[in-house]
Every structure is written in structure tokens, then in C-alpha cells.
Design an enzyme around this catalytic site. Structure first.
Site, PDB file in Angstrom:
ATOM      1  N   PRO A 191      99.902  29.228  19.240  1.00  0.00           N
ATOM      2  CG  PRO A 191     100.603  28.853  17.137  1.00  0.00           C
ATOM      3  CD  PRO A 191      99.236  28.865  18.042  1.00  0.00           C
ATOM      4  CG  ASP A 192     105.808  31.078  21.217  1.00  0.00           C
ATOM      5  OD1 ASP A 192     106.062  30.572  20.351  1.00  0.00           O
ATOM      6  OD2 ASP A 192     106.346  31.108  22.249  1.00  0.00           O
ATOM      7  CG  PHE A 193     105.212  35.579  16.342  1.00  0.00           C
ATOM      8  CD1 PHE A 193     104.210  35.166  15.780  1.00  0.00           C
ATOM      9  CD2 PHE A 193     105.483  36.949  16.118  1.00  0.00           C
ATOM     10  CE1 PHE A 193     103.178  35.887  15.458  1.00  0.00           C
ATOM     11  CE2 PHE A 193     104.384  37.692  15.463  1.00  0.00           C
ATOM     12  CZ  PHE A 193     103.279  37.163  15.372  1.00  0.00           C
ATOM     13  NE  ARG A 194     110.667  37.023  17.399  1.00  0.00           N
ATOM     14  CZ  ARG A 194     109.489  38.078  17.296  1.00  0.00           C
ATOM     15  NH1 ARG A 194     108.549  37.836  18.068  1.00  0.00           N
ATOM     16  NH2 ARG A 194     109.655  39.037  16.455  1.00  0.00           N
ATOM     17  CG  ASN A 212      99.183  38.259  23.445  1.00  0.00           C
ATOM     18  OD1 ASN A 212     100.460  38.116  22.846  1.00  0.00           O
ATOM     19  ND2 ASN A 212      99.005  37.340  24.595  1.00  0.00           N
ATOM     20  CG  ASP A 268      95.108  35.984  22.431  1.00  0.00           C
ATOM     21  OD1 ASP A 268      94.762  36.864  23.334  1.00  0.00           O
ATOM     22  OD2 ASP A 268      96.052  35.419  22.699  1.00  0.00           O
ATOM     23  CG  HIS A 294     101.499  44.385  18.652  1.00  0.00           C
ATOM     24  ND1 HIS A 294     102.231  43.488  19.005  1.00  0.00           N
ATOM     25  CD2 HIS A 294     102.128  45.821  18.859  1.00  0.00           C
ATOM     26  CE1 HIS A 294     103.507  44.116  19.292  1.00  0.00           C
ATOM     27  NE2 HIS A 294     103.478  45.405  19.253  1.00  0.00           N
TER      28      HIS A 294
HETATM   29  P1  CNA Z   1     107.284  35.901  21.047  1.00  0.00           P
HETATM   30  O1  CNA Z   1     108.515  36.785  20.485  1.00  0.00           O
HETATM   31  O2  CNA Z   1     106.883  34.445  20.109  1.00  0.00           O
HETATM   32  O3  CNA Z   1     107.842  35.458  22.478  1.00  0.00           O
HETATM   33  C1  CNA Z   1     107.009  34.539  23.443  1.00  0.00           C
HETATM   34  C2  CNA Z   1     107.886  34.324  24.535  1.00  0.00           C
HETATM   35  O4  CNA Z   1     106.953  33.592  25.576  1.00  0.00           O
HETATM   36  C3  CNA Z   1     109.116  33.288  24.487  1.00  0.00           C
HETATM   37  O5  CNA Z   1     110.152  34.102  24.648  1.00  0.00           O
HETATM   38  C4  CNA Z   1     108.648  31.972  24.846  1.00  0.00           C
HETATM   39  O6  CNA Z   1     109.932  31.456  25.596  1.00  0.00           O
HETATM   40  C5  CNA Z   1     107.644  32.469  25.800  1.00  0.00           C
HETATM   41  N1  CNA Z   1     106.794  31.392  26.281  1.00  0.00           N
HETATM   42  C6  CNA Z   1     106.222  30.720  25.542  1.00  0.00           C
HETATM   43  N2  CNA Z   1     105.058  29.973  26.313  1.00  0.00           N
HETATM   44  C7  CNA Z   1     105.361  30.236  27.573  1.00  0.00           C
HETATM   45  C8  CNA Z   1     104.735  29.963  28.676  1.00  0.00           C
HETATM   46  N3  CNA Z   1     103.722  28.990  28.642  1.00  0.00           N
HETATM   47  N4  CNA Z   1     105.196  30.286  29.922  1.00  0.00           N
HETATM   48  C9  CNA Z   1     105.972  31.292  29.905  1.00  0.00           C
HETATM   49  N5  CNA Z   1     106.737  31.679  28.650  1.00  0.00           N
HETATM   50  C10 CNA Z   1     106.451  31.146  27.588  1.00  0.00           C
HETATM   51  O7  CNA Z   1     106.048  36.743  21.188  1.00  0.00           O
HETATM   52  P2  CNA Z   1     105.852  38.039  21.801  1.00  0.00           P
HETATM   53  O8  CNA Z   1     104.484  38.118  22.126  1.00  0.00           O
HETATM   54  O9  CNA Z   1     107.008  38.460  22.625  1.00  0.00           O
HETATM   55  O10 CNA Z   1     106.148  38.759  20.213  1.00  0.00           O
HETATM   56  C11 CNA Z   1     105.259  39.870  19.980  1.00  0.00           C
HETATM   57  C12 CNA Z   1     104.489  39.630  18.754  1.00  0.00           C
HETATM   58  C13 CNA Z   1     103.733  37.980  18.868  1.00  0.00           C
HETATM   59  C14 CNA Z   1     103.454  40.498  18.848  1.00  0.00           C
HETATM   60  O11 CNA Z   1     103.371  41.301  17.814  1.00  0.00           O
HETATM   61  C15 CNA Z   1     101.921  39.729  18.845  1.00  0.00           C
HETATM   62  O12 CNA Z   1     101.221  40.048  18.278  1.00  0.00           O
HETATM   63  C16 CNA Z   1     102.492  38.213  18.336  1.00  0.00           C
HETATM   64  N6  CNA Z   1     101.692  37.145  18.629  1.00  0.00           N
HETATM   65  C17 CNA Z   1     100.669  37.120  19.545  1.00  0.00           C
HETATM   66  C18 CNA Z   1      99.840  35.899  19.603  1.00  0.00           C
HETATM   67  C19 CNA Z   1      98.585  35.989  20.407  1.00  0.00           C
HETATM   68  O13 CNA Z   1      97.817  36.814  20.300  1.00  0.00           O
HETATM   69  N7  CNA Z   1      98.391  34.978  21.221  1.00  0.00           N
HETATM   70  C20 CNA Z   1     100.325  34.647  19.062  1.00  0.00           C
HETATM   71  C21 CNA Z   1     101.354  34.827  18.309  1.00  0.00           C
HETATM   72  C22 CNA Z   1     102.294  35.939  18.351  1.00  0.00           C
END
Ligand code: CNA
Length: 281
Positions: free
Chosen positions: A45-48, A119, A121, A138
Site C-alpha cells: 500500500p502507499d501512504f496517502r 521507497n 521496499d 529514504h
Molecule cells: P504517497 O504520498 O502515498 O503517494 C503515492 C502516490 O502514488 C499518490 O499520489 C497515488 O495517487 C499514486 N499512486 C498510487 N498507486 C498508483 C499507481 N498504480 N499508478 C500511479 N500512481 C499511483 O507516497 P509517496 O511515495 O509520494 O510518499 C513518500 C513516502 C511514502 C516515502 O517516505 C516512502 O518511504 C513512503 N512509502 C513507501 C512505500 C514503499 O516502499 N513501497 C510504501 C508506502 C509508503
């Protein structure tokens, strides 16, 4: 006017216009910048994103604020929620996505200057992108340090603690050991400050994927692109600060980033190579 040089480069700022420009003129030096959105199709999952994002799903940890799970002060008081989450999201349980392999393909074609990722991950590493080609802004789970005495612990040591639900304590001083991922309240890795100046010089394309650009200083990297560098944002949601209606060099693809990389690969005649890379792994 700083925007005019880019408008000379590309007359049509639609995604299709961008694709046909890439096909006919090519780019030589590409920087990629990504966030959690490139890994959601891997099941992380993402954060937001409302509903599925991590910040909407942390109730079971009883945190005062969802972001506390990554706050250093909170962690020192109560590391349990972070370690429970780390177990759920531990790198190794997920496979890279087409976006990760597309970035590797850019590197194999000698087009990638550097990949900047937020990320944690490790999917870029798993997809085969060499460490020197990326800035894990990060941090990473690959190394761990005691917050008290600074002693380093291996990935394997930490993994064993996380999967046995044991709070990792330092063998030497009994302090809390934390993976080297950057928490709120911590500094970014040196690489993050050292690399961009040179990387963005002469870079002719910046591809930004799957990030809300909410977290600074990472988000400020988009401003490093020179005026004649095209910037493409590929994200499910549009972002106010990117691609103002009067700009002359920003391209928006509002949608899924896997779809966008397949479109790019197809336009460039790389679909078979991308498929082969994904299949091989
Ligand atoms: P965020 O703020 O959650 O934003 C993610 C963005 O991606 C959002 O605007 C979504 O609309 C968009 N999104 C989600 N799925 C898709 C998709 N399939 N295609 C296109 N767009 C999509 O996350 P950010 O990375 O901007 O925020 C930074 C944080 C989140 C960092 O500090 C990370 O470490 C942290 N994070 C990392 C992971 C990971 O390592 N996979 C997971 C969750 C959070």
C-alpha cells in the site's frame, strides 16, 4: 523566459505528443524519481491513497497520529507498532512491477543517469538496478544501526528479530536497533545531497512516477531539472504544483504507472524486451 527553451523542444505537451517526440528525437539522459505508487501493483500500500493507503489502516496500532509510526521520538518510546508493520511489509515478500523493470531497461540502454526513490521496499534492487545507479533517499532495510552506540547489524540479524516479534536490542549496549530507513526527524543519506547537482546537469528528461510529492526535501528535486529538461508526471492523481496550465515543459499522465510504462515501451518498440525482463525474473 526559462520555459521557452523546452517549448522549442516539444510542441505538443500531451502524453501522446511526448511519446512521438521520444520516438522520433530520442532522449539521452534520463532521471527517474518515484514514490510508493510504483509499488502498489506489487501489493504494497502507499501512504496517502484514501481507503487503501497505509495512513487509513493503522487503527490497530492505536497511534496518536498515523505518521507517528515513522516519527523518531515516538519510535524511541514505543517501537512496537513500527516493527509490527515492518513484518507485514518486509522486503522479500513482494515482486517488482513493470515500472521497476522499465527503469532497469532504461539503464541497460544507457539512458538512465540516476534513479531517485522514496521507497524502502528494495524492489529496485530486486529488479536488478545497480546500487550506484540509485539514490534510496529514504534509506533501506539492508543495514541497521543501534540508536545508542551506533553499532551496525546485518539484514539477516534484523530479519530474524522482526519475524520472531522481538524488539531488536543491541548486543553491546541494549539500545534499540533500527533499520536505516529515514524517519521523520532524521537526516537524508549523504548521496541525496551529493548527487543531484551533477545528475540534473544536461539531463533532458525527468520522469516522476507514483508520488504525491508531499514529502520534502525529496519533492524539491523536481526543481533541479534545467529549464530545457522535459518533466513527465505519471500519477493516479493530479498534483497542483506540477504542470501549471501556462507551463511549456511539463507533461501529465493521470493514470496507472504500469499502463504508462507499457505505453512508453510500445511507442519505443521495447515491449518484447520489457516482457522478457519481467518473465526472466
Ligand atoms: P504517497 O504520498 O502515498 O503517494 C503515492 C502516490 O502514488 C499518490 O499520489 C497515488 O495517487 C499514486 N499512486 C498510487 N498507486 C498508483 C499507481 N498504480 N499508478 C500511479 N500512481 C499511483 O507516497 P509517496 O511515495 O509520494 O510518499 C513518500 C513516502 C511514502 C516515502 O517516505 C516512502 O518511504 C513512503 N512509502 C513507501 C512505500 C514503499 O516502499 N513501497 C510504501 C508506502 C509508503
Amino acid at each position: 523566459h526559462p520555459d521557452q527553451s523546452a517549448s522549442k523542444v516539444i510542441p505538443d505537451l500531451s502524453f501522446d505528443g511526448f511519446l512521438s517526440h521520444w520516438k522520433s528525437n530520442g532522449f539521452k539522459k534520463i532521471v527517474t524519481m518515484v514514490g510508493a505508487g510504483i509499488s502498489t501493483s506489487a501489493g504494497i500500500p502507499d501512504f496517502r491513497t484514501p481507503g487503501s493507503g497505509l495512513y487509513d489502516n493503522l487503527q490497530k496500532y492505536n497511534l496518536p497520529h498515523p505518521t507517528d509510526i515513522f516519527e523518531l521520538d515516538y519510535f524511541i518510546e514505543n517501537p512496537k507498532p513500527f516493527y509490527a508493520l515492518a513484518k507485514e511489509l518486509y522486503p522479500g515478500n513482494f515482486r517488482p512491477t513493470p515500472v521497476h523493470y522499465f527503469i532497469r531497461l532504461l539503464n541497460e540502454k544507457n539512458l538512465l543517469v540516476r534513479h531517485y526513490t522514496q521507497n524502502i521496499d528494495s524492489l529496485e534492487r530486486l529488479a536488478g538496478l545497480p546500487e550506484e545507479k540509485m539514490v534510496e533517499a529514504h534509506g533501506t532495510f539492508h543495514t541497521n544501526h543501534c540508536l545508542e552506540c551506533g553499532l551496525e547489524f546485518s539484514k539477516e540479524w534484523m530479519k530474524e528479530k522482526i519475524f520472531s516479534d522481538t524488539i531488536p536490542l543491541c548486543d553491546a549496549c541494549n539500545g534499540i536497533v533500527k533499520p536505516d530507513i529515514v524517519f521523520f526527524g532524521e537526516g537524508m543519506p549523504d548521496k541525496f545531497y551529493d548527487m543531484p547537482a551533477e545528475d540534473f546537469k544536461n539531463c533532458d528528461l525527468l520522469i516522476v512516477m507514483g508520488t504525491s510529492l508531499e514529502v520534502y526535501p525529496f519533492a524539491s528535486l523536481v526543481g533541479h531539472a534545467e529549464p530545457n529538461c522535459l518533466r513527465v508526471l505519471i500519477n493516479r492523481t493530479s498534483i497542483d504544483k506540477f504542470g501549471s496550465p501556462t507551463n511549456k515543459r511539463d507533461i501529465n499522465f493521470i493514470g496507472d504507472c504500469d499502463d504508462a510504462v507499457w505505453k512508453m515501451a510500445e511507442a519505443l518498440g521495447w515491449s518484447d524486451e520489457l516482457k522478457a525482463l519481467i518473465k526472466k525474473e
